[in-house]
Design a protein around this motif. Structure first.
Motif, short mmCIF file in Angstrom:
data_model
loop_
_atom_site.label_atom_id
_atom_site.label_comp_id
_atom_site.label_asym_id
_atom_site.label_seq_id
_atom_site.Cartn_x
_atom_site.Cartn_y
_atom_site.Cartn_z
N TYR A 81 -8.23 7.21 0.92
CA TYR A 81 -7.31 6.21 0.37
C TYR A 81 -8.08 4.94 0.05
O TYR A 81 -9.07 4.62 0.72
CB TYR A 81 -6.20 5.91 1.38
N LEU A 82 -7.61 4.24 -0.98
CA LEU A 82 -8.29 3.00 -1.37
C LEU A 82 -8.06 1.89 -0.37
O LEU A 82 -8.93 1.05 -0.14
CB LEU A 82 -7.79 2.58 -2.77
N LYS A 111 -6.71 8.03 -6.95
CA LYS A 111 -6.38 8.01 -5.52
C LYS A 111 -5.10 7.24 -5.26
O LYS A 111 -4.46 6.75 -6.19
CB LYS A 111 -7.53 7.35 -4.74
N MET A 157 -3.39 4.12 -2.60
CA MET A 157 -3.72 3.03 -1.67
C MET A 157 -3.54 3.51 -0.22
O MET A 157 -4.29 3.13 0.67
CB MET A 157 -2.79 1.83 -1.90
N ALA A 190 -3.47 4.43 -7.21
CA ALA A 190 -4.56 3.55 -7.61
C ALA A 190 -5.59 4.43 -8.29
O ALA A 190 -6.46 4.98 -7.64
CB ALA A 190 -5.14 2.84 -6.39
N GLN A 245 -12.85 8.00 2.70
CA GLN A 245 -12.51 7.28 1.46
C GLN A 245 -11.29 7.94 0.79
O GLN A 245 -11.10 7.82 -0.41
CB GLN A 245 -13.71 7.30 0.50
N LYS A 293 -11.11 2.98 9.48
CA LYS A 293 -11.37 3.61 8.18
C LYS A 293 -12.58 4.52 8.28
O LYS A 293 -13.72 4.09 8.30
CB LYS A 293 -11.58 2.55 7.09
N CYS A 307 0.82 -1.22 0.00
CA CYS A 307 0.00 0.00 0.00
C CYS A 307 0.85 1.27 0.00
O CYS A 307 0.53 2.22 -0.71
CB CYS A 307 -0.92 0.02 1.22
#
Ligand code: HEC
Length: 152
Positions: free
Chosen positions: A88-89, A54, A56, A51, A86, A83, A41
């Motif tokens: 980061y993926l 965005k 990771m 990604a 959103q 989390k 990541c």
């Protein structure tokens, strides 16, 4: 003869410094190997794998968590981050169970002293202490909890 004890000090101090350097080099090498887990990541360059539009995960360069109080860095790697956005993926997963004290100390020392970061070395004994310190915190930590700990 009066200066003998200063002379021996002059020999001991550089030897200690060399021992510290050797310990750091060992932790950095082991840490680089363990960082493979994080690189999925954060990327081998620590900048976060792209990604699409965005990433990771965020860049670790200049990260306050990476370079600040090592106890908080240990907690974040150990428990993961909740989390809440959103941005980061990926998700900062709890990785403490997968890393023994030696490996966690290595990876912490590595992120604190790579990607243009420069912060203190973390030893396996430190890690043992941090694990005990945060044993009552269960599950991924929120950003609010991290901020609260940073204020202490
Ligand atoms: C599965 C993807 C993934 C892996 C594997 C991963 N991370 Fe993360 N990491 C993230 C994400 C996503 C965030 C941001 C979390 C958030 O704010 O929601 C993060 C945040 C962080 C932060 C906080 C950065 C800041 O200043 O906000 C640090 C430090 C960190 N990770 C270190 C590591 C280390 C060290 C490893 C390996 C032991 C690792 N991560 C493995 C995805 C990952």
């Amino acid at each position: 003869m009066k200066y003998a004890k200063y002379l021996s000090l002059a020999l001991v101090v550089p030897t200690l410094a060399l021992a510290d350097e050797a310990e750091k080099a060992k932790l950095m090498e082991a840490g680089k190997a363990s960082f493979m887990t994080c690189a999925a990541c954060h990327g081998m360059d620590g900048q976060g794998v792209a990604a699409g539009p965005k990433k990771m995960a965020p860049s670790l360069t200049g990260s306050k968590i990476a370079t600040g109080d090592p106890a908080i860095l240990a907690l974040v790697i150990h428990n993961g981050i909740a989390k809440e956005t959103q941005d980061y993926l990926g998700m900062m997963a709890p990785l403490g169970a997968a890393l023994d004290d030696d490996k966690l100390a290595g990876v912490m020392t590595y992120v604190r002293n790579s990607f243009n970061n420069s912060a203190s070395v973390v030893t396996p004994a430190d890690v043992k202490k941090y694990r005990a310190q945060f044993k009552d915190i269960v599950g991924p930590v929120t950003r609010a909890k991290i901020a609260e700990l940073e204020k202490k």
